[in-house]
Design a protein around this motif. Structure first.
Motif, PDB file in Angstrom:
ATOM      1  N   THR A  21       0.856  -1.191   0.000  1.00 61.10           N
ATOM      2  CA  THR A  21       0.000   0.000   0.000  1.00 61.10           C
ATOM      3  C   THR A  21       0.883   1.228   0.000  1.00 61.10           C
ATOM      4  O   THR A  21       1.860   1.316   0.758  1.00 61.10           O
ATOM      5  CB  THR A  21      -0.920   0.014   1.228  1.00 61.10           C
ATOM      6  OG1 THR A  21      -0.130  -0.074   2.416  1.00 61.10           O
ATOM      7  CG2 THR A  21      -1.884  -1.155   1.181  1.00 61.10           C
ATOM      8  N   ALA A  27       2.669   7.373  -4.116  1.00 59.62           N
ATOM      9  CA  ALA A  27       2.601   6.440  -5.247  1.00 59.62           C
ATOM     10  C   ALA A  27       2.824   7.182  -6.548  1.00 59.62           C
ATOM     11  O   ALA A  27       3.552   6.704  -7.430  1.00 59.62           O
ATOM     12  CB  ALA A  27       1.237   5.735  -5.265  1.00 59.62           C
ATOM     13  N   SER A 478       4.584  -2.587  -7.749  1.00 59.90           N
ATOM     14  CA  SER A 478       3.440  -1.752  -8.113  1.00 59.90           C
ATOM     15  C   SER A 478       2.262  -2.505  -8.714  1.00 59.90           C
ATOM     16  O   SER A 478       1.174  -1.934  -8.821  1.00 59.90           O
ATOM     17  CB  SER A 478       3.895  -0.672  -9.103  1.00 59.90           C
ATOM     18  OG  SER A 478       4.456  -1.269 -10.261  1.00 59.90           O
ATOM     19  N   VAL A 481      -0.628  -2.735  -6.334  1.00 63.99           N
ATOM     20  CA  VAL A 481      -1.232  -1.413  -6.154  1.00 63.99           C
ATOM     21  C   VAL A 481      -2.116  -1.073  -7.343  1.00 63.99           C
ATOM     22  O   VAL A 481      -3.221  -0.546  -7.189  1.00 63.99           O
ATOM     23  CB  VAL A 481      -0.124  -0.347  -5.980  1.00 63.99           C
ATOM     24  CG1 VAL A 481      -0.737   1.026  -5.755  1.00 63.99           C
ATOM     25  CG2 VAL A 481       0.787  -0.712  -4.823  1.00 63.99           C
TER      26      VAL A 481
END
Length: 511
Positions: A21, A27, A478, A481
């Motif tokens: 996360t 991000a 990633s 995510v």
């Protein structure tokens, strides 16, 4: 280099990668800066190039002698890719360690001609994956449907002759023969064109917007050819046949994409009602347009001007009609939009934004930078590159590489690949593509530099090994995510909508 990127590295397990996360701002910055920093570091100056060559040449003994690289299966048939040590010797100066080539050796004898013909026919008359892709009731339904159309087509000949006779056409044998020829050359050709285009198969499910708009373009092209018969009356039959083929192909795209589009608007078990009302609106508008055209035609307007005006209105309306459709599935075009947005901003676009950015018109000559489920021979240029890249994907059920001669990223799937593995391979391919696009300026500078040397520099897959390594690190962190954010936006991801190729690597299994 990895810690400097600001990405949180998960544990070695794949499960940990799914639970990563990152706060939204972090991000966004992390993914964008990670790609930029990795590209800068991977783009070593030309003086550092021998280090990459030395690294790859360490694996060269594995491909210095003839041997099997891997096995490949396509639709139940297998090929063995075998190293051919002298096949490319001397092809590239300064690369003696990678002078070998490979060849594909079929492991089965060629199909008998009868079986090849049957396979060709099946590609036109049954869905892909038949019989596993349909329910058991499909066969009796299509059998009776075929008989119905058989009798309907036969009846059409008699009704056409009767209608012509009713308006005063002679019932002589010559006229009857002309009617038969007209049906065979015009209507029959249109039906053949409709049947041949039906081979597009699953494209009607995942590229329905693109096919719908392309079908409308073909419809106007057919109308233009029909109007051109006035200028070339001696070519009426061939031009009418071509126009009918084109318009019937357009009709296939319209009917095949209609239900999926209406399905996107139905909120309950009312797809039949939504379809009926939608067709009713279309018929009302068609009648109004017909009435307006009859009134205008009485003043004998210019045929070319009228066709140009009405065609522009038709195509403009069709473009906005297709653009207004909001689908919650990620086909290749929308998947590309979602991944590009995620790499650049850290966010996955909403359903409305993702659909609005989707490319609606894809001309046949357009270059597709990513291929999923490709064959081994298309992705790799020589064995040394495969040997160098293969260890990076020992724990994955796919292999991603870049072929500079074709300027395309290839995702090769292993035979154990599951749906999520195919989605991850597609995500990885787009991440690598982002690296490659960022490196093209540097690559062009190298080409100009090498153009002054005694030999021409020929880039190979292995030259992009640093990019592939860094893309693996970013995908590990990633991908989970990306999937989470896509689900939060309401996207439904399915590997079948990405239309992966049917080639699978055998004997290359995750450890």
């Amino acid at each position: 280099m990895a810690p400097a990127m600001g990405l949180k590295r998960p544990a070695a397990s794949a499960a940990a990668a799914q639970t990563v996360t990152l706060p939204a701002p972090d991000a966004r910055v992390a993914v964008r800066e990670a790609v930029r920093a990795a590209v800068r570091d991977a783009e070593a100056p030309p003086a550092a190039a021998p280090a990459t060559t030395a690294r790859v040449s360490a694996a060269a003994p594995a491909v210095a002698m003839d041997g099997v690289l891997c096995l490949e299966e396509v639709d139940g048939r297998r090929w063995s890719y075998v190293v051919d040590g002298g096949g490319a010797a001397g092809k590239s100066k300064g690369r003696a360690s990678v002078g070998a080539s490979f060849k594909a050796v079929p492991l089965q004898s060629p199909l008998p001609p009868v079986e090849e013909i049957m396979s060709f026919i099946r590609s036109y008359v049954v869905p892909e994956g038949f019989p596993d892709s349909v329910t058991p009731s499909y066969v009796p339904y299509m059998t009776w449907r075929a008989l119905k159309h058989f009798f309907g087509g036969a009846m059409g000949v008699f009704t056409t002759r009767t209608l012509l006779n009713s308006v005063g056409v002679s019932q002589s044998r010559a006229t009857s023969g002309a009617v038969a020829i007209n049906w065979i050359l015009k209507d029959g050709a249109g039906r053949v064109g409709k049947m041949l285009f039906a081979r597009q198969g699953k494209k009607f499910d995942y590229d329905l917007k693109q096919l719908r708009f392309s079908g409308d373009l073909l419809m106007e092209l057919g109308a233009g050819i029909e109007l051109a018969t006035a200028a070339f009356p001696q070519l009426f039959l061939p031009m009418a046949c071509i126009a009918n083929v084109v318009k019937n192909v357009a009709a296939v795209t319209s009917t095949s994409t209609r239900t999926p589009i209406y399905k996107a608007y139905a909120k309950g078990e009312n797809i039949g009602d939504v379809t009926a009302k939608g067709e009713s609106v279309g018929n009302i508008a068609d009648l109004l347009g017909t009435g307006m055209s009859i009134l205008i035609s009485k003043s004998n307007p210019s045929l070319v001007t009228s066709f140009a005006f009405l065609s522009c209105g038709y195509l403009l309306s069709s473009y906005h009609e297709v653009r207004s459709v909001v689908l919650n599935t990620l086909n290749r075009a929308r998947f590309t939009v979602a991944v590009d947005s995620f790499i650049k901003t850290g966010y996955v676009p909403s359903l409305k934004d993702g659909n609005s950015k989707e490319t609606v018109f894809n001309p046949p000559w357009r270059h597709e930078p990513v291929a999923i489920g490709s064959r081994f021979g298309e992705a790799f240029q020589e064995p040394a590159s495969f040997v160098a890249i293969k260890p990076l994907f020992e724990d994955e059920r796919y292999i991603v590489t870049y072929n500079p001669t074709k300027d395309k990223v290839y995702a090769l799937l292993k035979d154990q690949a599951k749906p999520d593995d195919i989605l991850k391979a597609a995500f990885h391919a787009h991440v690598l593509l982002h690296f490659i696009n960022a490196s093209h300026a540097n690559l062009n500078a190298r080409k100009r530099m090498n153009s002054n040397r005694s030999y021409q520099y020929i880039p190979l897959n292995m030259d992009f090994l640093p990019h592939i390594e860094e893309s693996c690190k970013i995908v590990m962190s990633s991908y989970g995510v990306f999937k989470k954010k896509a689900r939060e936006q309401g996207w439904i991801m399915s590997e079948s909508l990405l239309n992966p190729g049917r080639a699978r690597l055998c004997g290359v299994v995750p450890q």
